[in-house]
Design a protein around this motif. Sequence first.
Motif, PDB file in Angstrom:
ATOM      1  N   PRO A 116       0.980  -1.166   0.176  1.00 25.35           N
ATOM      2  CA  PRO A 116       0.044   0.125   0.312  1.00 25.35           C
ATOM      3  C   PRO A 116       1.088   0.887  -0.057  1.00 25.35           C
ATOM      4  O   PRO A 116       1.681   1.466   1.071  1.00 25.35           O
ATOM      5  CB  PRO A 116      -0.448  -0.085   1.679  1.00 25.35           C
ATOM      6  CG  PRO A 116      -0.753  -1.704   1.483  1.00 25.35           C
ATOM      7  CD  PRO A 116       0.878  -1.602   1.462  1.00 25.35           C
ATOM      8  N   GLY A 117       0.966   1.635  -0.803  1.00 23.98           N
ATOM      9  CA  GLY A 117       1.163   3.591  -0.367  1.00 23.98           C
ATOM     10  C   GLY A 117       2.331   3.034  -2.585  1.00 23.98           C
ATOM     11  O   GLY A 117       2.656   4.155  -2.332  1.00 23.98           O
ATOM     12  N   ASN A 118       2.605   1.916  -2.440  1.00 24.70           N
ATOM     13  CA  ASN A 118       3.651   1.931  -3.822  1.00 24.70           C
ATOM     14  C   ASN A 118       3.353   1.253  -4.695  1.00 24.70           C
ATOM     15  O   ASN A 118       3.885   0.756  -4.934  1.00 24.70           O
ATOM     16  CB  ASN A 118       5.242   1.319  -2.983  1.00 24.70           C
ATOM     17  CG  ASN A 118       6.163   1.060  -2.998  1.00 24.70           C
ATOM     18  OD1 ASN A 118       6.616   2.102  -4.016  1.00 24.70           O
ATOM     19  ND2 ASN A 118       6.818   0.370  -3.016  1.00 24.70           N
ATOM     20  N   ARG A 119       2.707   2.320  -5.274  1.00 23.89           N
ATOM     21  CA  ARG A 119       2.617   1.094  -6.494  1.00 23.89           C
ATOM     22  C   ARG A 119       3.466   1.207  -7.468  1.00 23.89           C
ATOM     23  O   ARG A 119       3.994   2.660  -7.584  1.00 23.89           O
ATOM     24  CB  ARG A 119       0.771   2.769  -6.823  1.00 23.89           C
ATOM     25  CG  ARG A 119       0.361   2.334  -8.466  1.00 23.89           C
ATOM     26  CD  ARG A 119      -0.460   3.230  -8.760  1.00 23.89           C
ATOM     27  NE  ARG A 119      -1.706   2.854  -9.445  1.00 23.89           N
ATOM     28  CZ  ARG A 119      -3.086   3.269 -10.319  1.00 23.89           C
ATOM     29  NH1 ARG A 119      -2.839   4.476 -10.205  1.00 23.89           N
ATOM     30  NH2 ARG A 119      -2.975   2.719 -11.318  1.00 23.89           N
ATOM     31  N   GLY A 120       3.087  -0.102  -8.233  1.00 25.83           N
ATOM     32  CA  GLY A 120       3.848  -0.326  -9.469  1.00 25.83           C
ATOM     33  C   GLY A 120       4.748  -1.563  -8.866  1.00 25.83           C
ATOM     34  O   GLY A 120       5.300  -1.789  -9.600  1.00 25.83           O
ATOM     35  N   TYR A 121       5.073  -1.812  -7.880  1.00 20.71           N
ATOM     36  CA  TYR A 121       6.490  -2.662  -7.604  1.00 20.71           C
ATOM     37  C   TYR A 121       6.272  -3.554  -6.404  1.00 20.71           C
ATOM     38  O   TYR A 121       4.629  -2.967  -5.668  1.00 20.71           O
ATOM     39  CB  TYR A 121       7.635  -2.144  -6.653  1.00 20.71           C
ATOM     40  CG  TYR A 121       8.743  -2.605  -6.100  1.00 20.71           C
ATOM     41  CD1 TYR A 121       9.786  -2.735  -7.175  1.00 20.71           C
ATOM     42  CD2 TYR A 121       8.571  -3.423  -5.062  1.00 20.71           C
ATOM     43  CE1 TYR A 121      10.637  -3.391  -7.337  1.00 20.71           C
ATOM     44  CE2 TYR A 121      10.000  -4.710  -5.065  1.00 20.71           C
ATOM     45  CZ  TYR A 121      11.226  -4.676  -5.674  1.00 20.71           C
ATOM     46  OH  TYR A 121      11.948  -5.401  -6.085  1.00 20.71           O
ATOM     47  N   LYS A 122       5.974  -4.846  -6.853  1.00 19.99           N
ATOM     48  CA  LYS A 122       4.958  -6.331  -7.182  1.00 19.99           C
ATOM     49  C   LYS A 122       6.483  -6.637  -6.702  1.00 19.99           C
ATOM     50  O   LYS A 122       7.910  -6.629  -6.582  1.00 19.99           O
ATOM     51  CB  LYS A 122       4.624  -6.263  -7.866  1.00 19.99           C
ATOM     52  CG  LYS A 122       3.461  -6.030  -8.264  1.00 19.99           C
ATOM     53  CD  LYS A 122       2.908  -6.809  -9.843  1.00 19.99           C
ATOM     54  CE  LYS A 122       1.567  -5.412 -10.676  1.00 19.99           C
ATOM     55  NZ  LYS A 122       0.191  -5.861  -9.841  1.00 19.99           N
ATOM     56  N   TYR A 123       5.657  -8.145  -5.451  1.00 19.12           N
ATOM     57  CA  TYR A 123       6.630  -8.913  -4.445  1.00 19.12           C
ATOM     58  C   TYR A 123       5.973 -10.218  -5.151  1.00 19.12           C
ATOM     59  O   TYR A 123       5.129 -10.451  -4.494  1.00 19.12           O
ATOM     60  CB  TYR A 123       6.906  -8.562  -3.143  1.00 19.12           C
ATOM     61  CG  TYR A 123       7.520  -7.447  -2.590  1.00 19.12           C
ATOM     62  CD1 TYR A 123       9.109  -7.234  -2.098  1.00 19.12           C
ATOM     63  CD2 TYR A 123       6.616  -6.253  -2.511  1.00 19.12           C
ATOM     64  CE1 TYR A 123       9.115  -6.179  -1.930  1.00 19.12           C
ATOM     65  CE2 TYR A 123       7.180  -5.380  -2.149  1.00 19.12           C
ATOM     66  CZ  TYR A 123       9.256  -4.802  -1.759  1.00 19.12           C
ATOM     67  OH  TYR A 123       9.481  -3.798  -1.232  1.00 19.12           O
ATOM     68  N   PHE A 124       7.173 -11.307  -5.140  1.00 14.78           N
ATOM     69  CA  PHE A 124       6.312 -12.221  -5.722  1.00 14.78           C
ATOM     70  C   PHE A 124       7.140 -13.087  -5.018  1.00 14.78           C
ATOM     71  O   PHE A 124       7.978 -13.259  -4.552  1.00 14.78           O
ATOM     72  CB  PHE A 124       6.853 -12.882  -7.367  1.00 14.78           C
ATOM     73  CG  PHE A 124       6.332 -11.699  -8.850  1.00 14.78           C
ATOM     74  CD1 PHE A 124       5.674 -11.703  -8.660  1.00 14.78           C
ATOM     75  CD2 PHE A 124       7.097 -10.369  -8.838  1.00 14.78           C
ATOM     76  CE1 PHE A 124       4.524 -10.649 -10.227  1.00 14.78           C
ATOM     77  CE2 PHE A 124       6.770  -9.882  -9.629  1.00 14.78           C
ATOM     78  CZ  PHE A 124       5.637  -9.453  -9.872  1.00 14.78           C
ATOM     79  N   GLY A 125       6.438 -14.619  -4.572  1.00 16.86           N
ATOM     80  CA  GLY A 125       6.399 -16.103  -3.914  1.00 16.86           C
ATOM     81  C   GLY A 125       7.557 -15.687  -2.751  1.00 16.86           C
ATOM     82  O   GLY A 125       6.500 -14.722  -1.685  1.00 16.86           O
ATOM     83  N   ALA A 126       8.539 -15.920  -2.305  1.00 14.65           N
ATOM     84  CA  ALA A 126       9.163 -16.011  -1.233  1.00 14.65           C
ATOM     85  C   ALA A 126       9.764 -14.630  -1.104  1.00 14.65           C
ATOM     86  O   ALA A 126       9.708 -14.191   0.224  1.00 14.65           O
ATOM     87  CB  ALA A 126      10.637 -16.522  -1.078  1.00 14.65           C
ATOM     88  N   ALA A 127       9.156 -13.453  -2.215  1.00 14.56           N
ATOM     89  CA  ALA A 127       9.897 -11.783  -2.086  1.00 14.56           C
ATOM     90  C   ALA A 127       8.696 -11.286  -0.485  1.00 14.56           C
ATOM     91  O   ALA A 127       9.399 -10.726   0.542  1.00 14.56           O
ATOM     92  CB  ALA A 127      10.048 -11.646  -3.136  1.00 14.56           C
ATOM     93  N   LYS A 128       7.409 -11.647  -0.322  1.00 19.22           N
ATOM     94  CA  LYS A 128       6.685 -11.446   0.807  1.00 19.22           C
ATOM     95  C   LYS A 128       6.812 -11.792   1.937  1.00 19.22           C
ATOM     96  O   LYS A 128       6.264 -11.550   2.866  1.00 19.22           O
ATOM     97  CB  LYS A 128       5.101 -11.907   0.110  1.00 19.22           C
ATOM     98  CG  LYS A 128       4.580 -11.769  -1.688  1.00 19.22           C
ATOM     99  CD  LYS A 128       3.486 -12.964  -1.182  1.00 19.22           C
ATOM    100  CE  LYS A 128       3.170 -12.799  -3.064  1.00 19.22           C
ATOM    101  NZ  LYS A 128       1.900 -13.437  -3.392  1.00 19.22           N
ATOM    102  N   GLU A 129       7.874 -12.380   2.392  1.00 15.66           N
ATOM    103  CA  GLU A 129       8.220 -13.077   3.236  1.00 15.66           C
ATOM    104  C   GLU A 129       9.034 -12.879   3.540  1.00 15.66           C
ATOM    105  O   GLU A 129       9.978 -12.608   4.632  1.00 15.66           O
ATOM    106  CB  GLU A 129       8.315 -14.984   3.626  1.00 15.66           C
ATOM    107  CG  GLU A 129       6.946 -15.154   3.731  1.00 15.66           C
ATOM    108  CD  GLU A 129       5.299 -14.652   4.583  1.00 15.66           C
ATOM    109  OE1 GLU A 129       5.513 -14.575   5.256  1.00 15.66           O
ATOM    110  OE2 GLU A 129       4.244 -14.946   3.611  1.00 15.66           O
TER     111      GLU A 129
END
Length: 286
Positions: A116-129
């Motif tokens: 939230p608040g960082n539009r455009g950059y996504k986190y995938f898979g293990a990067a979310k943890e």
Amino acid sequence: MARNAEKAMTTLARWRAAQVGDEPKDKERRPYLASECNDLAKADKWRMQIIREIAKKVAQIQNAGLGEFRIRDLNDEINKLLREKGHWEVQIRDLGGPDYARVGPRMLDHEGKEVPGNRGYKYFGAAKELPGVRELFEQEPPAPPRKTRGELMKDIDADYYGYRDEDDGLLLPLEEVAEKKAIENAVSEWRAKKHASAEGEAGKEEEQEDNIYAVATETYSSGEEESDNRNDEKSHQPKFIAHVPVPTQKEVEQALLERRKQELLEKYASESLLLQSKEAGDMLGM
């Protein structure tokens, strides 16, 4: 056990060697900028190549055992490829091709999660943890937008104002019981006050005695009602008789008026006029 030379003469080995010999040695590289490509077919081919690279890296980043630094690098590469894919889609649209940004599948984009608040950059898979990323997703969601006055008025009906409270058949009996109880309390309180006031008046009459030393007072009707406290104070005060005539308020006002007239005459009138007014007053007896 077959030797290496025998392995090299197998059908599969010979077919693989033929395929490698047919491939060109210098592969065509993808342009660095999408705007440099003016061929629609090639632009579509480079877009599909980018999608395959994204899918491959998304599959790799699911492995949490790669380590924090490798996972962060893979996540950065995936976001870079997603931006590049968007550039190629814009170029394809400009060249007359389909608009993939509107009609194309977005499965790879939906696999990522935005902070939230960082539009455009996504986190995938293990990067979310990863440390520091998990806390970003645990933040409270933004407050819902406030409703307008029109939206609030949609939910207001007769029930909101309590017009149908008696329809359930429970409120009216409770109100009747409460009303009877309130009336009984009010009547009992009124009777108690009346009884107490009657006892107080009887006690005052018994305590009153004739005062033989009190001076009789005369009452004068002035047309205005005076308070009971002032009458009580005057009844206990002795009457004073004046032995000299005391002018009334009307006589005082008349004297002040005559004096004011005399001062004005002396100030603005001449001596002859004063003499004439005096003679006229003597003749009229004023």
